[in-house]
Motif scaffolding. Structure first.
Motif, PDB file in Angstrom:
ATOM      1  N   ALA A 177       0.831  -1.208   0.000  1.00 37.89           N
ATOM      2  CA  ALA A 177       0.000   0.000   0.000  1.00 37.89           C
ATOM      3  C   ALA A 177       0.866   1.259   0.000  1.00 37.89           C
ATOM      4  O   ALA A 177       0.591   2.223  -0.718  1.00 37.89           O
ATOM      5  CB  ALA A 177      -0.926  -0.002   1.210  1.00 37.89           C
ATOM      6  N   VAL A 178       1.927   1.214   0.815  1.00 35.40           N
ATOM      7  CA  VAL A 178       2.836   2.364   0.883  1.00 35.40           C
ATOM      8  C   VAL A 178       3.547   2.572  -0.445  1.00 35.40           C
ATOM      9  O   VAL A 178       3.647   3.699  -0.949  1.00 35.40           O
ATOM     10  CB  VAL A 178       3.859   2.175   2.020  1.00 35.40           C
ATOM     11  CG1 VAL A 178       4.935   3.268   1.956  1.00 35.40           C
ATOM     12  CG2 VAL A 178       3.163   2.207   3.372  1.00 35.40           C
TER      13      VAL A 178
ATOM     14  N   PHE B 174       1.173   3.956  -3.029  1.00 25.04           N
ATOM     15  CA  PHE B 174       0.928   5.384  -2.786  1.00 25.04           C
ATOM     16  C   PHE B 174       2.110   6.223  -3.264  1.00 25.04           C
ATOM     17  O   PHE B 174       1.923   7.234  -3.962  1.00 25.04           O
ATOM     18  CB  PHE B 174       0.688   5.623  -1.298  1.00 25.04           C
ATOM     19  CG  PHE B 174       0.692   7.079  -0.919  1.00 25.04           C
ATOM     20  CD1 PHE B 174      -0.401   7.877  -1.195  1.00 25.04           C
ATOM     21  CD2 PHE B 174       1.796   7.646  -0.294  1.00 25.04           C
ATOM     22  CE1 PHE B 174      -0.400   9.229  -0.855  1.00 25.04           C
ATOM     23  CE2 PHE B 174       1.806   8.985   0.041  1.00 25.04           C
ATOM     24  CZ  PHE B 174       0.702   9.776  -0.235  1.00 25.04           C
ATOM     25  N   ARG B 175       3.300   5.832  -2.899  1.00 23.69           N
ATOM     26  CA  ARG B 175       4.482   6.617  -3.270  1.00 23.69           C
ATOM     27  C   ARG B 175       4.736   6.584  -4.772  1.00 23.69           C
ATOM     28  O   ARG B 175       5.162   7.588  -5.358  1.00 23.69           O
ATOM     29  CB  ARG B 175       5.703   6.114  -2.501  1.00 23.69           C
ATOM     30  CG  ARG B 175       5.602   6.419  -1.006  1.00 23.69           C
ATOM     31  CD  ARG B 175       6.823   5.964  -0.240  1.00 23.69           C
ATOM     32  NE  ARG B 175       6.709   6.303   1.174  1.00 23.69           N
ATOM     33  CZ  ARG B 175       7.613   5.989   2.092  1.00 23.69           C
ATOM     34  NH1 ARG B 175       8.709   5.320   1.755  1.00 23.69           N
ATOM     35  NH2 ARG B 175       7.426   6.339   3.355  1.00 23.69           N
TER      36      ARG B 175
ATOM     37  N   ARG C 285      -4.574   4.142  -0.204  1.00 32.03           N
ATOM     38  CA  ARG C 285      -3.633   3.636   0.798  1.00 32.03           C
ATOM     39  C   ARG C 285      -4.363   3.346   2.109  1.00 32.03           C
ATOM     40  O   ARG C 285      -4.132   2.303   2.743  1.00 32.03           O
ATOM     41  CB  ARG C 285      -2.519   4.660   1.026  1.00 32.03           C
ATOM     42  CG  ARG C 285      -1.481   4.222   2.057  1.00 32.03           C
ATOM     43  CD  ARG C 285      -0.498   5.336   2.366  1.00 32.03           C
ATOM     44  NE  ARG C 285      -1.168   6.504   2.908  1.00 32.03           N
ATOM     45  CZ  ARG C 285      -0.520   7.633   3.213  1.00 32.03           C
ATOM     46  NH1 ARG C 285       0.781   7.730   3.029  1.00 32.03           N
ATOM     47  NH2 ARG C 285      -1.191   8.660   3.701  1.00 32.03           N
ATOM     48  N   LYS C 286      -5.215   4.248   2.516  1.00 34.81           N
ATOM     49  CA  LYS C 286      -5.963   4.077   3.760  1.00 34.81           C
ATOM     50  C   LYS C 286      -6.826   2.802   3.698  1.00 34.81           C
ATOM     51  O   LYS C 286      -6.858   2.014   4.656  1.00 34.81           O
ATOM     52  CB  LYS C 286      -6.845   5.303   4.002  1.00 34.81           C
ATOM     53  CG  LYS C 286      -7.652   5.259   5.288  1.00 34.81           C
ATOM     54  CD  LYS C 286      -8.407   6.575   5.469  1.00 34.81           C
ATOM     55  CE  LYS C 286      -9.217   6.574   6.757  1.00 34.81           C
ATOM     56  NZ  LYS C 286     -10.325   5.622   6.715  1.00 34.81           N
TER      57      LYS C 286
ATOM     58  N   VAL D 218      -4.531  -0.368   3.914  1.00 31.61           N
ATOM     59  CA  VAL D 218      -3.995  -0.586   5.259  1.00 31.61           C
ATOM     60  C   VAL D 218      -5.085  -1.098   6.192  1.00 31.61           C
ATOM     61  O   VAL D 218      -4.850  -2.012   7.007  1.00 31.61           O
ATOM     62  CB  VAL D 218      -3.372   0.713   5.811  1.00 31.61           C
ATOM     63  CG1 VAL D 218      -3.014   0.555   7.283  1.00 31.61           C
ATOM     64  CG2 VAL D 218      -2.123   1.080   5.006  1.00 31.61           C
TER      65      VAL D 218
END
Length: 259
Positions: free
Chosen positions: A156-157, A160-161, A242-243, A246
């Motif tokens: 997810a991180v 997002f990045r 992302r939220k 997670v």
């Protein structure tokens, strides 16, 4: 008879006074009359209406080369500031992401230590092989859930990045295109102004044409910039994704532990 003499004397005095007054008046008015006659006979030469040109118009063609250098310098300075701000933003972003990664690693390390300590205490309490095996099975299940959660969170991180990096690159490309378009229009306006001046166009007309071209170039640049989404708006969807990912990873972890 005496009365007639007195009247004659009085009239004579009045005539004398009138004559003196006339002479004095003529002497006073004479210079003004002469000046008026000179003004009529010798008219002053005045510039025709509209012939005097503003300094900015008269000097435009004479300083076109200096104007080009000044405009180039100003443009380069603004571009340098833009590059500096971009570098500063990327540095802050890298620092922020580095701090987030460090906190995540610290949290995971503490979690690993706490779980290891907990497994040890459970084994100390286990007195039979079945109990020890149950502890090992529990440990394997927990570590499998932890690993799955870690993989999901990391994914997810990274998503997002990666999306954020792409959004930054896309916005940079759009801004560069807008700036490049303004630079091209500016060069065209300067080239036309130089050609107009070389072609004996009136400096006033050449200056007005240049100012109109630059105004149109600035308006287009502003319109292009407004059409480019700000980074915060572009990243809203990435933050939501992302939220969600997670939260799912945490829910899956909880479900695996409760089995």
């Amino acid at each position: 008879m005496i009365l007639l003499n007195r009247m004659a004397k009085t009239n004579f005095k009045r005539a004398q006074i009138g004559m003196v007054t006339a002479i004095l008046t003529a002497s006073v008015m004479a210079p003004h009359i002469v000046m008026a006659e000179e003004a009529v006979s010798t008219p002053q030469t005045r510039p025709a209406a509209g012939r005097m040109k503003p300094a900015a118009d008269r000097g435009f063609c004479a300083r076109i080369e200096n104007l080009e250098s000044a405009v180039d310098k100003k443009f380069d300075e603004r571009k340098a500031k833009l590059d500096t701000r971009r570098g500063e933003r990327m540095t802050k972003l890298d620092e922020r992401q580095g701090k987030v990664d460090a906190r995540r690693l610290e949290h995971r390390s503490k979690g690993d230590a706490n779980r290891t300590d907990h497994y040890g205490k459970l084994l100390e309490r286990a007195t039979t092989e079945a109990q020890k095996q149950a502890v090992e099975n529990f440990k394997a299940a927990v570590e499998g859930a932890v690993a799955a959660r870690k993989t999901a969170v990391d994914a997810a991180v990274q998503a997002f990045r990666g999306g954020l990096d792409q959004a930054i690159a896309d916005r940079k490309a759009k801004v560069d295109t807008a700036v490049s378009g303004f630079d091209t229009a500016r060069d065209a306006a300067l080239a036309k102004a130089k050609a107009d001046c070389a072609g004996d166009m009136e400096p006033k007309t050449a200056r007005e044409s240049y100012m109109q071209s630059m105004k149109a170039a600035r308006e287009k640049l502003n319109a292009d910039r407004k059409a480019i989404d700000i980074l915060k708006k572009s990243s809203e969807g990435l933050i939501t994704a992302r939220k969600t990912a997670v939260e799912k990873a945490m829910a899956d972890f909880k479900a695996a532990i409760e089995k």
